[in-house]
Design a protein around this motif. Structure first.
Motif, PDB file in Angstrom:
ATOM      1  N   HIS A 109       0.626  -1.246   0.052  1.00  0.00           N
ATOM      2  CA  HIS A 109      -0.008   0.061   0.021  1.00  0.00           C
ATOM      3  C   HIS A 109       0.890   1.335   0.054  1.00  0.00           C
ATOM      4  O   HIS A 109       0.235   2.360  -0.136  1.00  0.00           O
ATOM      5  CB  HIS A 109      -1.065   0.093   1.117  1.00  0.00           C
ATOM      6  CG  HIS A 109      -2.269   0.716   0.738  1.00  0.00           C
ATOM      7  ND1 HIS A 109      -3.557   0.314   1.191  1.00  0.00           N
ATOM      8  CD2 HIS A 109      -2.691   1.459  -0.085  1.00  0.00           C
ATOM      9  CE1 HIS A 109      -4.487   1.080   0.819  1.00  0.00           C
ATOM     10  NE2 HIS A 109      -4.050   1.749  -0.195  1.00  0.00           N
TER      11      HIS A 109
ATOM     12  N   TRP B  82     -10.563   5.062   0.738  1.00  0.00           N
ATOM     13  CA  TRP B  82      -9.665   4.389   1.120  1.00  0.00           C
ATOM     14  C   TRP B  82     -10.314   3.107   1.860  1.00  0.00           C
ATOM     15  O   TRP B  82     -10.841   3.023   2.934  1.00  0.00           O
ATOM     16  CB  TRP B  82      -8.578   5.089   2.280  1.00  0.00           C
ATOM     17  CG  TRP B  82      -7.392   4.410   2.357  1.00  0.00           C
ATOM     18  CD1 TRP B  82      -6.864   3.270   3.153  1.00  0.00           C
ATOM     19  CD2 TRP B  82      -6.123   4.693   1.802  1.00  0.00           C
ATOM     20  NE1 TRP B  82      -5.767   3.031   3.151  1.00  0.00           N
ATOM     21  CE2 TRP B  82      -4.930   3.850   2.263  1.00  0.00           C
ATOM     22  CE3 TRP B  82      -5.876   5.697   0.806  1.00  0.00           C
ATOM     23  CZ2 TRP B  82      -3.885   4.018   1.902  1.00  0.00           C
ATOM     24  CZ3 TRP B  82      -4.536   5.674   0.325  1.00  0.00           C
ATOM     25  CH2 TRP B  82      -3.420   5.051   0.843  1.00  0.00           C
TER      26      TRP B  82
ATOM     27  N   ASP C 220     -10.002  -0.506   3.533  1.00  0.00           N
ATOM     28  CA  ASP C 220      -8.955  -1.124   4.136  1.00  0.00           C
ATOM     29  C   ASP C 220      -9.151  -1.696   5.497  1.00  0.00           C
ATOM     30  O   ASP C 220      -9.958  -0.814   6.377  1.00  0.00           O
ATOM     31  CB  ASP C 220      -7.623   0.097   4.230  1.00  0.00           C
ATOM     32  CG  ASP C 220      -6.256  -0.642   4.390  1.00  0.00           C
ATOM     33  OD1 ASP C 220      -6.168  -1.760   5.124  1.00  0.00           O
ATOM     34  OD2 ASP C 220      -5.361   0.147   3.750  1.00  0.00           O
TER      35      ASP C 220
ATOM     36  N   ASP D 201      -3.436   3.018   7.776  1.00  0.00           N
ATOM     37  CA  ASP D 201      -2.104   3.382   6.935  1.00  0.00           C
ATOM     38  C   ASP D 201      -1.695   4.721   7.237  1.00  0.00           C
ATOM     39  O   ASP D 201      -1.507   5.523   6.468  1.00  0.00           O
ATOM     40  CB  ASP D 201      -2.387   3.246   5.549  1.00  0.00           C
ATOM     41  CG  ASP D 201      -2.708   1.766   5.297  1.00  0.00           C
ATOM     42  OD1 ASP D 201      -2.600   0.818   6.191  1.00  0.00           O
ATOM     43  OD2 ASP D 201      -2.906   1.371   4.060  1.00  0.00           O
TER      44      ASP D 201
ATOM     45  N   ASP E  72      -7.494  -2.130  -0.531  1.00  0.00           N
ATOM     46  CA  ASP E  72      -6.425  -2.887   0.050  1.00  0.00           C
ATOM     47  C   ASP E  72      -7.334  -4.148   0.273  1.00  0.00           C
ATOM     48  O   ASP E  72      -8.543  -4.069   0.866  1.00  0.00           O
ATOM     49  CB  ASP E  72      -6.231  -2.368   1.378  1.00  0.00           C
ATOM     50  CG  ASP E  72      -5.009  -3.209   2.009  1.00  0.00           C
ATOM     51  OD1 ASP E  72      -4.986  -4.582   2.019  1.00  0.00           O
ATOM     52  OD2 ASP E  72      -4.104  -2.506   2.727  1.00  0.00           O
TER      53      ASP E  72
HETATM   54 MN   LIG Z   1      -3.480  -0.778   3.407  1.00  0.00          MN
END
Ligand SMILES: [Mn+2]
Length: 307
Positions: free
Chosen positions: A106, A127, A129, A133, A235
């Motif tokens: 990522h 995003w 996930d 992050d 992700d």
């Molecule tokens: Mn990620």
């Protein structure tokens, strides 16, 4: 102004939308953001499946920018792989076609997002996930860069002061991004999210409220007038490990494949998606070989619904 009769079909679609009838695929074998090198095999493993075959009926044209970066003269002089990805993405995205980027860990978003923001200054980001992050070098328990891209993109630490990162620039505001599927925030990350008022929906919230409500609310927040182009950074560890086991940092109690497919269909229906990146597919991180095929098949279905 060209007369319509002189436009070819591709130009026609490009001028009437975000070039949604043509697709560029970029591979990014970035693995330097963590300790498991197998993630660099993600793009090739995915392309060896049915991805392009499945996508062909949907697009007037598909171009796949795979293979050796050394053959691209404009990349000469960049030793930092993230800078090469930045330059490559910037060059390819200028064609205004829809873009699919296959990773890679990522941290690759450190190269792709500044390039996308260059062409779409009012870009918004979803995003998707299990993780935030959004660690900084001070809060990170591991020191791995793939746990820090959002923090760097927001300018929460000066990545651009490191050697070979001078080209990098923070390009996101806290209100540009919404998370869906998070369930493993580090203590420091939770603090940062709350301090900056960053909106996120956990996988538990998705379960309680239903994906439709969550994604509708997220899009309403990011794009109330519908004038912003959208980038999805996906992700695969957002999915429950029973769907996507082949990944470096799996987290239990993830989203179901159906929930994610619903999210993707909703995004597609908004016609705002200019780019999608699929990250953290690591074909080496499995117990049994079938888990690679399973993960790949799930990714293919998710991509199909987004595009
Ligand atoms: Mn990620």
């Amino acid at each position: 102004m060209q007369k319509n009769s002189q436009l070819n079909l591709g130009e026609f679609f490009t001028q009437t939308g975000y070039g949604l009838s043509e697709l560029s695929i970029i591979t990014a074998d970035i693995h330097q953001g963590q300790q498991k090198p197998g993630v660099a095999k993600g793009p090739t493993t995915l392309l060896n499946g049915n991805l392009i075959q499945n996508l062909s009926p949907k697009f007037f044209d598909i171009k796949c920018y795979q293979g050796s970066e050394s053959s691209l003269p404009f990349l000469k002089g960049s030793s930092n792989p993230y800078q090469r990805l930045f330059k490559k993405t910037k060059k390819i995205v200028q064609t205004q076609r829809q873009t699919l980027i296959l990773g890679g860990d990522h941290s690759m978003s450190l190269g792709t997002l500044p390039a996308l923001k260059y062409h779409y200054p009012n870009l918004k980001v979803l995003w998707v996930d299990a993780h935030g992050d959004i660690n900084t070098p001070k809060t990170s328990p591991t020191g791995n860069l793939h746990g820090m891209p959002v923090a760097a993109l927001l300018g929460l630490f000066p990545l651009q002061k490191r050697p070979s990162w001078e080209w990098f620039h923070p390009c996101l505001n806290p209100s540009d991004i919404v998370y869906i599927g998070v369930r493993d925030l580090d203590w420091g990350e939770e603090k940062i999210m709350n301090n900056y008022g960053i909106r996120y929906y956990t996988s538990e919230q998705v379960k309680q409220q239903g994906m439709h409500k969550v994604i509708e609310e997220a899009c309403q927040y990011l794009n109330p007038e519908g004038e912003h182009p959208l980038h999805v950074s996906f992700d695969i560890d957002c999915l429950d490990p029973r769907y996507a086991p082949a990944t470096g940092v799996p987290v239990k109690d993830g989203m179901t494949l159906n929930q994610v497919m619903d999210m993707a269909s909703y995004i597609k229906s908004t016609q705002q998606l200019v780019s999608l990146e699929m990250v953290e597919f690591n074909p080496d991180e499995v117990e049994y070989p079938f888990e690679v095929n399973l993960t790949r098949a799930c990714m293919e279905r998710v991509i199909q619904n987004f595009l």
